[in-house]
Write an enzyme that holds these catalytic residues in place. Structure first.
Site, PDB file in Angstrom:
ATOM      1  N   SER A  64       0.848  -1.199   0.000  1.00 47.41           N
ATOM      2  CA  SER A  64       0.000   0.000   0.000  1.00 47.41           C
ATOM      3  C   SER A  64       0.877   1.240   0.000  1.00 47.41           C
ATOM      4  O   SER A  64       1.632   1.490   0.951  1.00 47.41           O
ATOM      5  CB  SER A  64      -0.877   0.035   1.259  1.00 47.41           C
ATOM      6  N   HIS A  86      -1.296  -1.410  -4.163  1.00 47.61           N
ATOM      7  CA  HIS A  86      -2.569  -1.046  -3.533  1.00 47.61           C
ATOM      8  C   HIS A  86      -2.609   0.466  -3.351  1.00 47.61           C
ATOM      9  O   HIS A  86      -1.681   1.063  -2.794  1.00 47.61           O
ATOM     10  CB  HIS A  86      -2.680  -1.744  -2.168  1.00 47.61           C
ATOM     11  N   ASP A 143      -4.762   3.547  -1.839  1.00 47.03           N
ATOM     12  CA  ASP A 143      -5.825   3.866  -0.889  1.00 47.03           C
ATOM     13  C   ASP A 143      -6.371   5.268  -1.117  1.00 47.03           C
ATOM     14  O   ASP A 143      -5.660   6.250  -0.936  1.00 47.03           O
ATOM     15  CB  ASP A 143      -5.277   3.758   0.551  1.00 47.03           C
ATOM     16  N   MET A 186      -9.093   8.116  -0.121  1.00 50.42           N
ATOM     17  CA  MET A 186      -9.901   8.488   1.044  1.00 50.42           C
ATOM     18  C   MET A 186     -10.537   9.866   0.848  1.00 50.42           C
ATOM     19  O   MET A 186      -9.891  10.774   0.336  1.00 50.42           O
ATOM     20  CB  MET A 186      -9.008   8.510   2.283  1.00 50.42           C
ATOM     21  N   HIS A 211      -8.433   1.060  -3.983  1.00 49.08           N
ATOM     22  CA  HIS A 211      -9.374   0.857  -2.862  1.00 49.08           C
ATOM     23  C   HIS A 211     -10.070   2.179  -2.561  1.00 49.08           C
ATOM     24  O   HIS A 211      -9.447   3.089  -1.992  1.00 49.08           O
ATOM     25  CB  HIS A 211      -8.547   0.367  -1.654  1.00 49.08           C
ATOM     26  N   MET A 230     -12.216   4.345  -0.481  1.00 44.36           N
ATOM     27  CA  MET A 230     -12.851   4.534   0.817  1.00 44.36           C
ATOM     28  C   MET A 230     -13.625   5.854   0.732  1.00 44.36           C
ATOM     29  O   MET A 230     -13.230   6.878   1.316  1.00 44.36           O
ATOM     30  CB  MET A 230     -11.804   4.555   1.938  1.00 44.36           C
ATOM     31  N   MET A 250     -11.372  -5.897   5.542  1.00 44.30           N
ATOM     32  CA  MET A 250     -10.565  -4.920   6.273  1.00 44.30           C
ATOM     33  C   MET A 250     -10.199  -5.496   7.627  1.00 44.30           C
ATOM     34  O   MET A 250     -11.084  -5.979   8.368  1.00 44.30           O
ATOM     35  CB  MET A 250     -11.325  -3.614   6.456  1.00 44.30           C
ATOM     36  N   ASP A 290      -6.397  -6.340   4.535  1.00 40.64           N
ATOM     37  CA  ASP A 290      -5.837  -4.994   4.439  1.00 40.64           C
ATOM     38  C   ASP A 290      -5.841  -4.316   5.806  1.00 40.64           C
ATOM     39  O   ASP A 290      -6.905  -4.056   6.361  1.00 40.64           O
ATOM     40  CB  ASP A 290      -6.719  -4.208   3.452  1.00 40.64           C
TER      41      ASP A 290
HETATM   42  C1  DX5 Z   1      -6.228   1.730   5.638  1.00 38.98           C
HETATM   43  C2  DX5 Z   1      -5.795   1.252   4.268  1.00 38.98           C
HETATM   44  C3  DX5 Z   1      -4.738   0.193   4.326  1.00 38.98           C
HETATM   45  C4  DX5 Z   1      -3.513   0.652   4.997  1.00 38.98           C
HETATM   46  C5  DX5 Z   1      -2.654  -0.536   5.316  1.00 38.98           C
HETATM   47  O1  DX5 Z   1      -7.433   2.412   5.497  1.00 38.98           O
HETATM   48  O2  DX5 Z   1      -6.879   0.698   3.592  1.00 38.98           O
HETATM   49  O3  DX5 Z   1      -4.412  -0.244   3.006  1.00 38.98           O
HETATM   50  O4  DX5 Z   1      -2.831   1.536   4.154  1.00 38.98           O
HETATM   51  O5  DX5 Z   1      -1.687  -0.046   6.087  1.00 38.98           O
HETATM   52  P1  DX5 Z   1      -0.787  -0.892   7.073  1.00 38.98           P
HETATM   53  O6  DX5 Z   1      -0.297  -2.064   6.264  1.00 38.98           O
HETATM   54  O7  DX5 Z   1       0.280   0.132   7.385  1.00 38.98           O
HETATM   55  O8  DX5 Z   1      -1.632  -1.294   8.218  1.00 38.98           O
HETATM   56 ZN    ZN Z   2      -6.546  -0.265   1.498  1.00 44.63          ZN
END
Ligand code: DX5
Ligand code: ZN
Length: 229
Positions: free
Chosen positions: A15, A41, A43, A45, A75, A77, A146, A184
Site C-alpha cells: 500500500s 494497492h 488507498d 480516502m 481501494h 474509501m 478490512m 488490508d
Molecule cells: C487503511 C488502508 C490500508 C492501509 C494498510 O485504510 O486501507 O491499506 O494503508 O496499512 P498498514 O499495512 O500500514 O496497516
Molecule cells: Zn486499502
C-alpha cells in the site's frame, strides 16, 4: 481453523499510503523493483467515509505514467464511490474496490466498474458480516476483508476478522466461485500467515512492507517461495 485453501497463488499488494507522499514515485519504484510483486494497492480516502484524506485520480494517473506493469488495486474509501469509478478507471486502475457500507447502489456500481474495463472488488469493514456481500459474490473478482478500521496505515490487526475470512473462503469453495480474498490493515509476516490459514490469497501491506529490512524476505515470508508467481 480448517482452511479452505485458495485457488490462487499468494500475492502481496504493497500500500503506497505508507510511502512518502512528497515523493510517491520513490515508493512506487521500491515496489516495482521487487519482481515478483505484481500488485500495487492505492488507498483513496474522502475525509467522509473515513476520517482522513489521501490522494486522487491525478496522482494515480501520474503513477501509471511511471509504471505500466504493476496491477493497480484501487481501494475507494469513499461515501459515494459510484461518482468516482470512471475517474479512477481512466487514471489507470486495473481493479476498483468499493465498500459495501458506502452510500451507493452496489449492483450498479459493480456493473459500471466492469463496463469501464476494470475488475470489481467489494470491501467489508471489520464489523460488517460476510452476509453483507453474499448477494454479489458472483459479480466480483475480489473481496477485501478490512483488518483495521479504514483510514490510516500503521494500525494493529483486528483478529476477530479471521472467522469472516474463513466464512468467505468457504462460500467461494461451496459456490465454485473464483474471487481473490484480500486482507488490508496491520498485515505483517505473522498476521499474514494467520489469514492465509483462513483461505486468504492477497495481502495488502503498507507499514510492514516499507519498513522491512529485507523486502525480498518479507515477500517470501508472506507469499511463500513461489518461483512461478
Ligand atoms: C487503511 C488502508 C490500508 C492501509 C494498510 O485504510 O486501507 O491499506 O494503508 O496499512 P498498514 O499495512 O500500514 O496497516
Ligand atoms: Zn486499502
Amino acid at each position: 481453523m480448517a482452511a479452505i485453501a485458495s485457488p490462487h497463488p499468494r500475492f502481496l499488494a504493497p500500500s503506497i499510503l505508507a510511502g512518502d507522499h512528497a515523493q510517491l514515485i520513490e515508493a512506487l519504484d521500491t515496489v516495482a523493483a521487487h519482481f515478483p510483486i505484481r500488485w500495487l494497492h492505492l488507498d483513496i480516502m474522502d475525509g467522509h467515509f473515513v476520517p482522513n484524506l489521501s490522494f486522487g485520480p491525478q496522482t494515480v494517473a501520474d503513477l501509471r505514467k511511471r509504471n505500466k506493469r504493476l496491477f493497480f488495486d484501487t481501494h475507494l474509501m469513499l461515501s459515494h464511490p459510484d461518482k468516482y469509478v470512471e475517474a479512477f478507471a481512466q487514471a489507470g486502475s486495473d481493479l476498483i474496490c468499493v465498500h459495501v457500507e458506502a452510500d451507493h447502489d452496489i449492483a450498479s456500481t459493480l456493473h459500471k466498474i466492469r463496463e469501464l474495463g476494470c475488475l470489481r472488488g467489494l470491501a467489508l469493514n471489520p464489523d460488517t458480516p460476510a452476509a453483507a456481500v453474499e448477494p454479489w459474490l458472483d459479480q466480483v473478482e475480489l473481496v477485501l476483508v478490512m483488518t483495521v478500521w479504514p483510514g490510516f496505515g500503521g494500525q494493529s490487526f483486528i483478529s476477530s476478522t479471521l472467522p469472516k475470512m474463513a466464512e468467505l473462503a468457504q462460500l467461494r469453495s461451496d459456490r465454485g466461485l473464483n474471487f481473490r480474498l484480500e486482507v488490508d490493515g496491520g498485515i505483517n509476516t505473522e498476521t499474514a500467515l494467520k489469514c492465509a490459514d483462513c483461505g486468504v490469497d492477497t495481502f495488502v501491506a503498507g507499514t510492514a512492507f516499507f519498513r522491512a529490512a529485507n523486502h525480498r524476505q518479507f515477500i517470501e515470508a508472506v507469499c511463500g517461495p513461489q518461483a512461478d508467481y
